[in-house]
Motif scaffolding. Structure first.
Motif, short mmCIF file in Angstrom:
data_model
loop_
_atom_site.label_atom_id
_atom_site.label_comp_id
_atom_site.label_asym_id
_atom_site.label_seq_id
_atom_site.Cartn_x
_atom_site.Cartn_y
_atom_site.Cartn_z
N THR A 14 0.84 -1.21 0.00
CA THR A 14 0.00 0.00 0.00
C THR A 14 0.87 1.24 0.00
O THR A 14 0.60 2.20 -0.74
N ILE A 15 1.95 1.19 0.80
CA ILE A 15 2.83 2.36 0.83
C ILE A 15 3.43 2.58 -0.55
O ILE A 15 3.43 3.69 -1.09
N LEU A 16 3.89 1.49 -1.20
CA LEU A 16 4.48 1.64 -2.53
C LEU A 16 3.44 2.16 -3.51
O LEU A 16 3.72 3.03 -4.35
N VAL A 17 2.20 1.68 -3.40
CA VAL A 17 1.16 2.12 -4.33
C VAL A 17 0.92 3.61 -4.15
O VAL A 17 0.83 4.37 -5.13
N VAL A 18 0.86 4.05 -2.90
CA VAL A 18 0.62 5.50 -2.68
C VAL A 18 1.81 6.28 -3.23
O VAL A 18 1.64 7.33 -3.85
N LEU A 19 3.02 5.72 -3.06
CA LEU A 19 4.20 6.43 -3.57
C LEU A 19 4.12 6.60 -5.07
O LEU A 19 4.37 7.67 -5.62
N ILE A 20 3.71 5.53 -5.77
CA ILE A 20 3.76 5.55 -7.23
C ILE A 20 2.50 6.18 -7.81
O ILE A 20 2.47 6.62 -8.95
N ARG A 21 1.43 6.30 -6.98
CA ARG A 21 0.14 6.66 -7.56
C ARG A 21 0.17 8.03 -8.20
O ARG A 21 -0.36 8.24 -9.29
N GLU A 22 0.87 9.00 -7.59
CA GLU A 22 0.67 10.34 -8.17
C GLU A 22 1.45 10.49 -9.48
O GLU A 22 1.07 11.24 -10.36
N ASP A 23 2.53 9.65 -9.67
CA ASP A 23 3.23 9.77 -10.96
C ASP A 23 2.64 8.82 -11.99
O ASP A 23 2.26 9.21 -13.08
#
Lengths: 128, 65
Positions: A14-23
């Motif tokens: 989930t943390i990785l998804v949030v990290l990558i989500r905005e780009d």
């Protein structure tokens, strides 16, 4: 102990998804798909144990094998449809998700017809 | 067992987003688009393999033929 690994994996993902989500939102979506698949593949042997136990129970209660396999088919369809529609809702396209659920409902109704017919016959026999 | 695939995809996503930003700064917009496209296609191939594995396992488990 298995549940701790699964929850840990999900939190990290989930943390990785949030990290990558905005780009790259598309890659974030694919990551959530992959983690769902990984968890299901881990749970396979537990699910198989449950399926075997249910089948043995139905054998002992000498329920017709056809009905039990229909029940398992419906469970499989429901799981796949739920998996797909949740992913589509996650991606924001809830209209596609509702189409998946509509198709799944129709498949389940079609599959459950033999059982309905059997119940009808039973009722008709009981009535004078 | 497939946890490394997950981190590979995360790495590809991060690399792609940084690369496209760098290319944007360098003024080559179309190459930035190309790299994002390539990244998405690579990740898609991995995801499709996993999805087919999921569907075949569900099919065998629930006799969904």
């Amino acid at each position: 102990m298995e549940i701790i690994q699964i929850v840990g994996l999900c939190l990290v993902t989930t943390i990785l998804v949030v990290l990558i989500r905005e780009d790259r939102p598309e890659i974030a979506l694919q990551m959530s798909i992959v983690v769902g698949i990984i968890i299901f593949l881990r749970m396979i042997d537990q699910i198989l144990a449950v399926v075997e136990a249910l089948r043995d129970l139905s054998q002992k209660a000498n329920i017709n094998n056809l009905y039990i396999s229909i029940v398992f088919k419906i469970i499989g369809i429901a799981y796949i449809a739920e998996f797909g529609s949740q992913i589509c809702k996650d991606a924001g396209s809830s209209s596609i998700a509702s189409k998946i659920e509509l198709a799944a409902k129709i498949f389940i109704i079609v599959l459950s017809f033999p059982i309905l017919m059997a119940v009808m016959d039973l009722i008709l026999q009981i009535l004078p | 067992m497939e946890v490394d695939i997950l981190f590979k995809i995360a790495a590809i996503g991060i690399v792609i987003s940084i690369l496209s930003k760098v290319l944007d700064e360098a003024g080559r917009k179309e190459q930035a688009q190309m790299t994002t496209l390539v990244g998405v296609v690579i990740v898609l191939m991995m995801v499709i393999q996993l999805i087919s594995q999921l569907f075949s396992s569900v099919k065998t488990m629930f006799q969904l033929y």
